[in-house]
Each structure stands twice: as structure tokens, then as C-alpha cells.
Design a protein around this motif. Structure first.
Motif, PDB file in Angstrom:
ATOM      1  N   ILE A  38       0.871  -1.180   0.000  1.00 53.94           N
ATOM      2  CA  ILE A  38       0.000   0.000   0.000  1.00 53.94           C
ATOM      3  C   ILE A  38       0.904   1.225   0.000  1.00 53.94           C
ATOM      4  O   ILE A  38       1.797   1.364   0.848  1.00 53.94           O
ATOM      5  N   HIS A  39       0.675   2.113  -0.976  1.00 55.45           N
ATOM      6  CA  HIS A  39       1.516   3.299  -1.160  1.00 55.45           C
ATOM      7  C   HIS A  39       0.886   4.483  -0.418  1.00 55.45           C
ATOM      8  O   HIS A  39      -0.288   4.801  -0.618  1.00 55.45           O
ATOM      9  N   VAL A  40       1.697   5.124   0.419  1.00 55.39           N
ATOM     10  CA  VAL A  40       1.205   6.216   1.267  1.00 55.39           C
ATOM     11  C   VAL A  40       1.957   7.498   0.894  1.00 55.39           C
ATOM     12  O   VAL A  40       3.171   7.594   1.076  1.00 55.39           O
ATOM     13  N   ASP A  41       1.240   8.477   0.353  1.00 51.28           N
ATOM     14  CA  ASP A  41       1.854   9.716  -0.144  1.00 51.28           C
ATOM     15  C   ASP A  41       1.800  10.816   0.909  1.00 51.28           C
ATOM     16  O   ASP A  41       0.720  11.300   1.250  1.00 51.28           O
ATOM     17  N   VAL A  42       2.964  11.212   1.365  1.00 56.53           N
ATOM     18  CA  VAL A  42       3.076  12.232   2.411  1.00 56.53           C
ATOM     19  C   VAL A  42       3.565  13.530   1.770  1.00 56.53           C
ATOM     20  O   VAL A  42       4.622  13.548   1.130  1.00 56.53           O
ATOM     21  N   VAL A  74       5.955   4.127   2.221  1.00 54.19           N
ATOM     22  CA  VAL A  74       5.718   5.554   2.461  1.00 54.19           C
ATOM     23  C   VAL A  74       6.593   6.406   1.542  1.00 54.19           C
ATOM     24  O   VAL A  74       7.820   6.285   1.544  1.00 54.19           O
ATOM     25  N   HIS A  75       5.941   7.238   0.757  1.00 52.96           N
ATOM     26  CA  HIS A  75       6.611   8.119  -0.205  1.00 52.96           C
ATOM     27  C   HIS A  75       6.599   9.526   0.374  1.00 52.96           C
ATOM     28  O   HIS A  75       5.552  10.180   0.414  1.00 52.96           O
ATOM     29  N   LEU A  76       7.759   9.974   0.846  1.00 42.97           N
ATOM     30  CA  LEU A  76       7.853  11.287   1.488  1.00 42.97           C
ATOM     31  C   LEU A  76       8.127  12.375   0.459  1.00 42.97           C
ATOM     32  O   LEU A  76       9.234  12.480  -0.072  1.00 42.97           O
ATOM     33  N   MET A  77       7.111  13.176   0.182  1.00 43.84           N
ATOM     34  CA  MET A  77       7.304  14.361  -0.667  1.00 43.84           C
ATOM     35  C   MET A  77       7.393  15.558   0.279  1.00 43.84           C
ATOM     36  O   MET A  77       6.511  16.422   0.317  1.00 43.84           O
ATOM     37  N   ILE A  78       8.446  15.552   1.071  1.00 46.01           N
ATOM     38  CA  ILE A  78       8.632  16.581   2.099  1.00 46.01           C
ATOM     39  C   ILE A  78      10.080  17.048   2.084  1.00 46.01           C
ATOM     40  O   ILE A  78      10.991  16.291   1.753  1.00 46.01           O
ATOM     41  N   VAL A 180       7.629   2.986 -10.514  1.00 50.87           N
ATOM     42  CA  VAL A 180       7.115   4.084 -11.347  1.00 50.87           C
ATOM     43  C   VAL A 180       5.836   4.595 -10.698  1.00 50.87           C
ATOM     44  O   VAL A 180       4.991   3.813 -10.250  1.00 50.87           O
ATOM     45  N   ASP A 181       5.716   5.925 -10.621  1.00 55.15           N
ATOM     46  CA  ASP A 181       4.613   6.541  -9.862  1.00 55.15           C
ATOM     47  C   ASP A 181       4.093   7.752 -10.626  1.00 55.15           C
ATOM     48  O   ASP A 181       4.815   8.720 -10.858  1.00 55.15           O
ATOM     49  N   GLY A 182       2.814   7.676 -11.006  1.00 56.60           N
ATOM     50  CA  GLY A 182       2.160   8.797 -11.662  1.00 56.60           C
ATOM     51  C   GLY A 182       1.598   8.412 -13.014  1.00 56.60           C
ATOM     52  O   GLY A 182       2.329   8.035 -13.922  1.00 56.60           O
TER      53      GLY A 182
HETATM   54 ZN    ZN Z   1       3.648   8.460  -4.561  1.00 57.06          ZN
END
Ligand code: ZN
Ligand code: DX5
Length: 226
Positions: A38-42, A74-78, A180-182
Motif C-alpha cells: 500500500i503506497h502512502v503519499d506524504v 511511504v513516499h515522502l514528498m517533504i 514508477v509513480d504517476g
Molecule cells: Zn507516490
């Protein structure tokens, strides 16, 4: 268990496009359909404009994922992710991905994730050259190549990403996953697979569909994933 699942050919539902008022139910639907990551976008409102979720949601999903033998990725976009990794480890993240653009201390951030016992990922934006992986390639479990500019679900897949994914696959060791994401959906997943990528994140194509379980399975089938 962490690294084995990351090495499979898998579709990862991203909860970014889920109905947050019934998040547990939505996650259960895709777990029942066979999803095991499960991919979690932060997002922090700085590295990318939106603000999404934090460690509380990771810990809220932890038991449910564990029961199904699934990982929370967990994908940290921070910005400065190294300052927050401990909180996500404590919350139960199984793998944590940081953006190469978000910190001058990429190797340090990767080390904190590894020392915390989670899978370590590094992500790059569409405008970032694949060389960003070079110096950390031996230390990562996952290389994430964004196929949209991060921040929002439901954007169109950037076609140039296919050729870039081939170069990402070549620059990271065979044991590391290429994600790959998006803009991944029924139509783009087969071409992504042909690049050698093995983890396909899909948000709106799964949770934007009337039946997320069915949509998930259709993408799995299109990608030839497990
Ligand atoms: Zn993502
Ligand atoms: C975007 C996020 C993605 C997002 C993908 O910045 O990193 O994980 O959920 O959404 P779709 O699959 O709709 O492009």
C-alpha cells in the motif's frame, strides 16, 4: 518479508485517491483483491504545494496491513525528510522513500531508514537526471522514478519516463526495485513493465474507479503482475 515483496512485479494502490472518510474499508478492498503493498503519499506543503497525511495515518493502517501480510510503502514528498524519518519508522512504515531533491543529506537520510530496519527508497522528479541515484545506488532497496510531477493524483503519464525508466533500471543494482509513480493505469502499465520497472503505483486508476478491487485486478493483469 519487506525486500521479497519489493522485488516482485506488483501494482501498489496509492491511498492518495482513496475516500479518506472510509479509508480502512477502501484499503481492505484492495487487500482482499490481492494488493500486498500500500503506497502512502506524504506531502508537506513545501516540497510540493499540497499537504496530505503524516505518521498518524501510517500507524492507523499498520495492523490492518500486517494482518494481510502487506507492506506500507511511504513516499515522502517533504523537505528535509531526514528530520521526520524516525516518526514514520515508529508509526510502522515498512519502506520509506525520500526525494533526492528534498535534502542535501541524501546518503544520511537513506542510512537512517536502513538503520531503522525499513526498506530505503530514493525518488527523483521528472526533471531530475538519473545520475541522482548514482552515489546511493548500492544502499537502496527501491529507486522511484516519478512519471508525473509530484503533488497530485490523476495527472497524465509523461511519455518520456519510459526511456528514463530503462536508464534507472541500468543504474541501480539488480536487487533494488524500480518503481514508477504517476499516471499508471491499464494503458500505461504494460509499457512501464517493458522498461524493467517492477513496482507500479496507481492511485486514481484504482480508487477513482467505481470498483477499486476490480480496477486493481485489471491493472495487475495488464501489467502481468502478481
Ligand atoms: Zn507516490
Ligand atoms: C503523486 C503521488 C502519487 C499519486 C499517483 O505525487 O506520488 O503516488 O498517488 O496518482 P495517480 O496514479 O492518480 O497518477
Amino acid at each position: 518479508m519487506t525486500s521479497e515483496l519489493l522485488r516482485d512485479l506488483r501494482v501498489e494502490p496509492s491511498i492518495l485517491s482513496a475516500d479518506f472518510a472510509r479509508l480502512g474499508d477502501q484499503v481492505q478492498e484492495v487487500l482482499d483483491a490481492g494488493a500486498r503493498i500500500i503506497h502512502v503519499d506524504v506531502m508537506d506543503g513545501h516540497f510540493v504545494p499540497p499537504i496530505t497525511i503524516g505518521p498518524l495515518v501510517v500507524s492507523a493502517l499498520r495492523e490492518q496491513a500486517e494482518r494481510a501480510g502487506a507492506l506500507l510503502d511511504v513516499h515522502l514528498m517533504i523537505e528535509r525528510p531526514e528530520r521526520h524519518i524516525a516518526d514514520f519508522l515508529k508509526a510502522g512504515a515498512d519502506s520509506i522513500t525520500v526525494h533526492a531533491e528534498a535534502t542535501p543529506h541524501l546518503a544520511y537520510a537513506v542510512n537512517i531508514v536502513r538503520e531503522g530496519g525499513a526498506g530505503a527508497g530514493v525518488a527523483i522528479n521528472p526533471g531530475t537526471p538519473v545520475d541522482a541515484f548514482a552515489e546511493v545506488a548500492d544502499d537502496i532497496d527501491l529507486a522511484l522514478c516519478m512519471s508525473v510531477n509530484p503533488g497530485w493524483g490523476g495527472q497524465a503519464f509523461i511519455g518520456r519516463s519510459l526511456e528514463k525508466l530503462v536508464r534507472v533500471r541500468a543504474i541501480v543494482p539488480a536487487h533494488a526495485a524500480v518503481q514508477v509513480d504517476g499516471g499508471v493505469d491499464l494503458h500505461t502499465a504494460p509499457a512501464c513493465r517493458a522498461t524493467g520497472a517492477n513496482l507500479f503505483v496507481a492511485g486514481s486508476a484504482v480508487f477513482g474507479a467505481p470498483d477499486p478491487a476490480q480496477a486493481y485486478r485489471a491493472i495487475v493483469e495488464a501489467a502481468g503482475a502478481v
